[in-house]
Motif scaffolding. Structure first.
Motif, PDB file in Angstrom:
ATOM      1  N   VAL A  75       0.809  -1.220   0.000  1.00 26.67           N
ATOM      2  CA  VAL A  75       0.000   0.000   0.000  1.00 26.67           C
ATOM      3  C   VAL A  75       0.843   1.270   0.000  1.00 26.67           C
ATOM      4  N   LYS A  76       2.149   1.129   0.074  1.00 27.81           N
ATOM      5  CA  LYS A  76       3.008   2.318   0.106  1.00 27.81           C
ATOM      6  C   LYS A  76       2.784   3.186  -1.122  1.00 27.81           C
ATOM      7  N   GLY A  77       2.627   4.466  -0.871  1.00 25.39           N
ATOM      8  CA  GLY A  77       2.392   5.410  -1.955  1.00 25.39           C
ATOM      9  C   GLY A  77       0.934   5.558  -2.342  1.00 25.39           C
ATOM     10  N   ARG A  78       0.075   4.677  -1.825  1.00 31.07           N
ATOM     11  CA  ARG A  78      -1.349   4.734  -2.155  1.00 31.07           C
ATOM     12  C   ARG A  78      -2.220   5.045  -0.943  1.00 31.07           C
ATOM     13  N   PHE A  79      -1.847   4.524   0.225  1.00 27.65           N
ATOM     14  CA  PHE A  79      -2.640   4.701   1.436  1.00 27.65           C
ATOM     15  C   PHE A  79      -1.911   5.629   2.401  1.00 27.65           C
ATOM     16  N   ASN A  82      -6.257  13.130  17.599  1.00 23.12           N
ATOM     17  CA  ASN A  82      -6.442  12.790  19.010  1.00 23.12           C
ATOM     18  C   ASN A  82      -7.583  13.572  19.647  1.00 23.12           C
ATOM     19  N   ALA A  83      -7.862  14.752  19.137  1.00 21.85           N
ATOM     20  CA  ALA A  83      -8.973  15.542  19.675  1.00 21.85           C
ATOM     21  C   ALA A  83     -10.318  14.874  19.394  1.00 21.85           C
ATOM     22  N   LYS A  84     -10.375  14.093  18.305  1.00 22.15           N
ATOM     23  CA  LYS A  84     -11.600  13.402  17.933  1.00 22.15           C
ATOM     24  C   LYS A  84     -11.552  11.911  18.248  1.00 22.15           C
ATOM     25  N   ASN A  85     -10.460  11.451  18.845  1.00 18.66           N
ATOM     26  CA  ASN A  85     -10.297  10.022  19.154  1.00 18.66           C
ATOM     27  C   ASN A  85     -10.518   9.159  17.917  1.00 18.66           C
ATOM     28  N   THR A  86      -9.977   9.598  16.807  1.00 19.34           N
ATOM     29  CA  THR A  86     -10.245   8.939  15.535  1.00 19.34           C
ATOM     30  C   THR A  86      -8.957   8.726  14.744  1.00 19.34           C
ATOM     31  N   VAL A  87      -8.887   7.558  14.120  1.00 21.24           N
ATOM     32  CA  VAL A  87      -7.804   7.258  13.187  1.00 21.24           C
ATOM     33  C   VAL A  87      -8.419   7.079  11.810  1.00 21.24           C
ATOM     34  N   TYR A  88      -7.680   7.495  10.811  1.00 19.33           N
ATOM     35  CA  TYR A  88      -8.172   7.467   9.435  1.00 19.33           C
ATOM     36  C   TYR A  88      -7.250   6.638   8.552  1.00 19.33           C
ATOM     37  N   LEU A  89      -7.818   6.136   7.481  1.00 16.33           N
ATOM     38  CA  LEU A  89      -7.020   5.493   6.444  1.00 16.33           C
ATOM     39  C   LEU A  89      -7.521   6.015   5.099  1.00 16.33           C
ATOM     40  N   GLN A  90      -6.738   6.882   4.500  1.00 17.74           N
ATOM     41  CA  GLN A  90      -7.058   7.391   3.167  1.00 17.74           C
ATOM     42  C   GLN A  90      -6.494   6.419   2.143  1.00 17.74           C
ATOM     43  N   MET A  91      -7.378   5.884   1.312  1.00 14.72           N
ATOM     44  CA  MET A  91      -6.979   4.866   0.347  1.00 14.72           C
ATOM     45  C   MET A  91      -7.209   5.413  -1.064  1.00 14.72           C
ATOM     46  N   ASN A  92      -6.127   5.576  -1.798  1.00 15.08           N
ATOM     47  CA  ASN A  92      -6.189   6.068  -3.174  1.00 15.08           C
ATOM     48  C   ASN A  92      -5.709   4.985  -4.137  1.00 15.08           C
ATOM     49  N   SER A  93      -6.004   5.191  -5.402  1.00 10.50           N
ATOM     50  CA  SER A  93      -5.569   4.241  -6.443  1.00 10.50           C
ATOM     51  C   SER A  93      -5.910   2.802  -6.058  1.00 10.50           C
ATOM     52  N   LEU A  94      -7.138   2.616  -5.632  1.00 12.17           N
ATOM     53  CA  LEU A  94      -7.548   1.289  -5.161  1.00 12.17           C
ATOM     54  C   LEU A  94      -7.535   0.268  -6.284  1.00 12.17           C
ATOM     55  N   LYS A  95      -7.200  -0.962  -5.903  1.00  5.38           N
ATOM     56  CA  LYS A  95      -7.110  -2.081  -6.829  1.00  5.38           C
ATOM     57  C   LYS A  95      -8.081  -3.181  -6.387  1.00  5.38           C
ATOM     58  N   PRO A  96      -8.497  -4.026  -7.284  1.00  3.73           N
ATOM     59  CA  PRO A  96      -9.382  -5.133  -6.876  1.00  3.73           C
ATOM     60  C   PRO A  96      -8.783  -5.985  -5.755  1.00  3.73           C
ATOM     61  N   GLU A  97      -7.478  -6.112  -5.731  1.00  2.00           N
ATOM     62  CA  GLU A  97      -6.846  -6.916  -4.673  1.00  2.00           C
ATOM     63  C   GLU A  97      -6.875  -6.237  -3.307  1.00  2.00           C
ATOM     64  N   ASP A  98      -7.327  -4.998  -3.243  1.00  5.19           N
ATOM     65  CA  ASP A  98      -7.526  -4.326  -1.956  1.00  5.19           C
ATOM     66  C   ASP A  98      -8.863  -4.708  -1.325  1.00  5.19           C
ATOM     67  N   THR A  99      -9.669  -5.457  -2.044  1.00  5.23           N
ATOM     68  CA  THR A  99     -10.959  -5.901  -1.513  1.00  5.23           C
ATOM     69  C   THR A  99     -10.758  -6.760  -0.277  1.00  5.23           C
ATOM     70  N   ALA A 100     -11.388  -6.348   0.822  1.00 10.54           N
ATOM     71  CA  ALA A 100     -11.224  -7.046   2.100  1.00 10.54           C
ATOM     72  C   ALA A 100     -12.108  -6.377   3.143  1.00 10.54           C
ATOM     73  N   VAL A 101     -12.196  -7.022   4.285  1.00  6.89           N
ATOM     74  CA  VAL A 101     -12.748  -6.363   5.464  1.00  6.89           C
ATOM     75  C   VAL A 101     -11.581  -5.681   6.176  1.00  6.89           C
TER      76      VAL A 101
END
Length: 119
Positions: A63-67, A73-92
């Motif tokens: 995922v390097k270069g794509r995610f 911390n103020a919102k107690n939230t972590v994010y994962l921005q996923m770009n250039s998605l591929k079919p092999e990224d399909t998952a839970v």
């Protein structure tokens, strides 16, 4: 009661983008290292990205270069921005909070959010 609640998954075409969110409650979020894992059907769960309490990030090679992982911390939230998605990224995709303690690791998991990438 500790809760990690993921959101933002869905169906997207190859080359598209999604942003996953994981909202934490019941923990002192800022002191936890946060990770995103994923599990595709018939495969083992694998680490996708991690961000430490000190905001040091690490990524799986696939995922390097794509995610991009980030945290608010103020919102107690972590994010994962996923770009250039591929079919092999399909998952839970699962959110994980972990805190190393003497002799053990305290960790919690979310329920997962489905990401499906169509070709």
């Amino acid at each position: 009661q500790v809760q990690l609640v993921e959101s933002g998954g869905g169906l997207v075409q190859s080359g598209g983008s999604l942003r996953l969110s994981c909202a934490a409650s019941g923990i002192i979020f800022s002191i936890y290292d946060m990770r995103w894992y994923r599990q595709a059907p018939g495969k083992q769960r694998e680490l996708v990205a991690a961000i430490s309490s000190g905001r040091i990030t690490n990524y799986a090679d696939f995922v390097k270069g794509r995610f991009t992982i980030s945290r608010d911390n103020a919102k107690n939230t972590v994010y994962l921005q996923m770009n250039s998605l591929k079919p092999e990224d399909t998952a839970v995709y699962y959110c994980n909070a972990r805190q190393p303690l003497p002799g053990r690791v305290q960790e919690y998991w979310g329920q997962g959010t489905q990401v499906t990438v169509s070709s």
